[in-house]
Design an enzyme around this catalytic site. Structure first.
Site, PDB file in Angstrom:
ATOM      1  N   GLU A  62      30.650  18.151 -23.650  1.00 27.91           N
ATOM      2  CA  GLU A  62      31.910  18.493 -24.160  1.00 27.91           C
ATOM      3  C   GLU A  62      32.887  17.317 -23.884  1.00 27.91           C
ATOM      4  OE1 GLU A  62      33.304  22.556 -23.692  1.00 27.91           O
ATOM      5  OE2 GLU A  62      31.266  23.117 -24.467  1.00 27.91           O
ATOM      6  N   GLU A 115      37.214  24.780 -18.234  1.00 23.90           N
ATOM      7  CA  GLU A 115      35.874  25.088 -18.139  1.00 23.90           C
ATOM      8  C   GLU A 115      35.406  24.392 -19.736  1.00 23.90           C
ATOM      9  OE1 GLU A 115      33.115  26.090 -19.588  1.00 23.90           O
ATOM     10  OE2 GLU A 115      33.272  28.152 -19.989  1.00 23.90           O
TER      11      GLU A 115
END
Length: 688
Positions: free
Chosen positions: A156, A147
């Site tokens: 990210e 995640e």
């Protein structure tokens, strides 16, 4: 005993100085105490409180991992997904958990120990790109659970992480949770969103004599060309939807992604209007069969695949991409071509009806290929008529007999305003902008009727400034907005760096020096904030795994050890989901900027004006710009361009202005103490 050492960069908001703090892995008490201020401001707690997310991952992991195998968890956090995978396999199989952030690794060890999972999950304190099969992992993994998604999806490092994992860490045809992500978009008209980026056309409506983007220099000041994460639901009433939602990109986690992609779309307008932004969101398909989904779509989107309601959360928002200038006029039924591209970490959009390239190139040539980049909220403030008028009146109120003005913050507006309205010599520190600020002022000075030499930028820190630097003249006007680059995510009172600067410069101020703003007023009101409180509340069992051990470190609300309080956190209150004001606005304390910075204390009793559930108090600073207290710039919750500080209660309280019992209090006492050493504000709440 082996030990690991990590370094954390900590900013002192009142001095602007950064210092490296050492975190020792083998010193439990030091590390635990040190991590709190950092981890409490992260989104870990908010993610762990997202029950829809947690349930979706659990169902997908249990469905995907049907037999013992080797599972790799990248960006493991508290180890929640690792424990789900280990539980799904029973006593066999193995899980490798990769987490690069040492404080989180220490927290994960506590969670695993609490849940009896220490021997089931192997923790590697490295970035996934540093993992080596045969050294960190016994073999390639059969399943990847991860995640590592932000509001934009890619921010990210999802693409490079997946590329490396498929090349080096996973078996061929490995299974993944999630399985796929799809990006959707929609064309939108919104005056508020337009004001956050089209500075030049908004400034044209302001009646003062200053132009921060003079004609021919339209692009000398602006915002960064990128997507911005933002909750668009609160704007629903003032948004006009100009198209149906459209699919933009699809990313399959189960295969190696490309670093670059582009697609051309033909979008049909469903209404007349002006396209100001592209609103985008993603839908996550967690299992291979396509039965488990999670979406970050705005509230107005209805999807047959998303059956469970997805509530407000702070960690994932929608994204907005600003269409340059005043947008694109479009008629219902008309089609517009949209070119979407993605790199490894971001998305961008272009329309084929935008400003001609030659015009853009001319702007760049005239500004020397230079642009002063500001946050969207700051750009909106600089073009705001009310704010500009307040600043104008404040400078006019000082009179014309000031000889030397020092602008101590990163204001691009005040040096020009003071130079234009007075005969004072103007010096500016621009502590965060430095060379970029100097370039900007030189670029626009002449267009504002000023000489290049009328504003001098001092390339020194406040602590180093002396009489020689200011040509042996004493400063008789010290001024700031205040605004400091890099303070966007900080609490309102951390802009009191201005007060610290004024104290440091005391020896070079004249006896009758004026300080603008003259004082700050810490103000507050009680609020119902159910969505925000739920996202920050204490954790107990998450999908069957005890997480109570993380509450103190992550700054959760309620059930904390005695003498410990939850943190005060910076938020745009209008972005915090459902909220309701339950009391009048009241003053807590004042900061007198004509005096040296000092410890301040304030205490006020406030009566609730509405019955409801109080989740906390919202605090902000109103800046008093003149000695007569007639010009006040508020940064309260009704002002969308400023963040407020939110102090959440450990336990929400039902309040009632008509109540005569302590069970439902009718008033509260708010006490605050400001420390000038670290810029911290201690807040004590008591219900009556």
């Amino acid at each position: 005993m082996s030990s690991h050492r990590a370094f954390q960069l900590k900013l002192n908001p009142l001095t602007g100085n950064s210092e490296w703090i050492v975190i020792e892995d083998n010193d439990e008490s030091f590390a635990q105490n040190f991590h709190k201020p950092f981890l409490a401001t992260t989104s870990y707690l908010d993610m762990l409180n997202d029950s829809t997310r947690n349930a979706a991952f659990r169902h997908a992991i249990e469905k995907t991992i049907s037999k013992p195998c080797h599972v790799l968890d990248i960006g493991a956090g508290t180890g929640l997904l690792s424990m789900m995978a280990a539980r799904a396999m029973g006593d066999e199989g193995k899980v490798t958990a990769c987490e690069s952030y040492l404080p989180m690794v220490k927290l994960m060890k506590k969670v695993l120990r609490l849940n009896g999972m220490e021997g089931r999950v192997k923790i590697i304190n490295k970035r996934s790109e540093e993992l080596q099969v045969g050294l960190d992992m016994p073999s390639r993994a059969h399943v990847l659970v991860s995640e590592i998604l932000d509001s934009e999806l890619l921010g990210e490092g999802l693409i490079p992480t997946l590329q490396h994992a498929h090349d080096n860490l996973l078996v061929e045809n490995a299974m993944t949770v999630p399985y796929r992500a799809t990006i959707y978009g929609q064309l939108v008209e919104s005056t508020f969103l337009w004001k956050l980026h089209d500075f030049h056309n908004n400034e044209a409506t302001v009646s003062d004599s200053i132009r921060l983007t003079p004609p021919g220099l339209d692009s000398v000041l602006g915002i960064k060309r990128q997507q911005y994460a933002m909750h668009v639901n609160p704007l629903q009433e003032e948004i006009t939807l100009l198209s149906e939602p459209f699919k933009i990109f699809e990313f399959d986690f189960w295969k190696r992604p490309e670093s670059y992609g582009e697609t051309e779309l033909c979008v049909k307008a469903t209404n007349d209007g002006r396209v100001h932004v592209v609103v985008s969101w993603w839908v996550l398909q967690l299992d291979q069969e396509g039965t488990i989904y999670y979406s970050t779509a705005p509230r107005w989107i209805r999807s047959p695949t998303i059956t469970s309601p997805i509530g407000w959360c702070d960690h994932w928002k929608q994204c907005v991409w600003f269409v340059p200038g005043s947008g694109i006029s479009i008629l219902q039924g008309e089609e517009i071509r949209l070119l979407a591209t993605h790199t490894e970490t971001s998305f961008s959009y272009n329309f084929d009806t935008l400003v001609p390239t030659t015009k853009i190139l001319n702007h760049r040539c005239m500004t020397g290929d230079f642009q002063l980049v500001l946050p969207p909220e700051r750009a909106a403030i600089y073009a705001d008529k009310e704010w500009r008028l307040s600043m104008l009146k404040a400078v006019q109120s000082m009179g014309k007999d000031r000889l030397l003005c020092l602008v101590v913050d990163d204001s691009a507006f005040l040096p020009l305003l003071v130079a234009k309205l007075s005969e004072a010599s103007v010096m500016s520190l621009l502590p965060g902008l430095r060379e970029r600020g100097l370039q900007y002022l030189q670029a626009v000075a002449h267009a504002n009727g000023l000489s290049h030499s009328c504003i001098e930028v001092l390339e020194k820190n406040v602590q180093q400034l002396n009489m020689h630097d200011i040509h042996q003249k004493k400063v008789d006007l010290l001024i700031a907005e205040p605004f400091y680059v890099g303070h966007d995510g900080m609490l309102p009172w951390q802009n009191l760096r201005f007060w610290r600067d004024r104290t440091t410069l005391n020896d070079i101020l004249s006896e009758d020096a004026l300080t603008i703003p003259s004082k700050g007023i810490l103000r507050a009101c009680a609020m119902s904030l159910p969505d925000l409180w739920k996202s920050r509340c204490c954790l107990s069992s998450i999908e069957g795994f005890d997480h109570s051990v993380v509450n103190a470190t992550l700054g959760a609300c309620g059930h904390l050890p005695e003498l410990e309080e939850g943190p005060c956190l910076p938020f745009f209150v209008w972005q915090c989901g459902e909220f309701d004001v339950l009391s009048e606005t009241f003053d807590v304390m004042e900061f007198e900027f004509s005096k040296q910075i000092c410890e301040c204390h304030g205490k006020s009793q406030v009566k609730f004006t509405k019955r409801g559930v109080c989740h906390g108090f919202v605090l902000w600073i109103d800046w008093v710009m003149d000695l007569q207290n007639s010009i006040v710039i508020s940064t309260g919750p009704d002002r969308k361009y400023w963040k407020q500080g939110v102090k959440l209660l450990g336990t929400p309280r039902t309040v009632d202005p008509q109540s005569l019992t302590s069970v439902q209090p009718c008033s509260a006492v708010v006490e605050a103490c400001f420390s000038p050493l670290k810029g911290e504000l201690k807040i004590i709440l008591d219900f009556l």
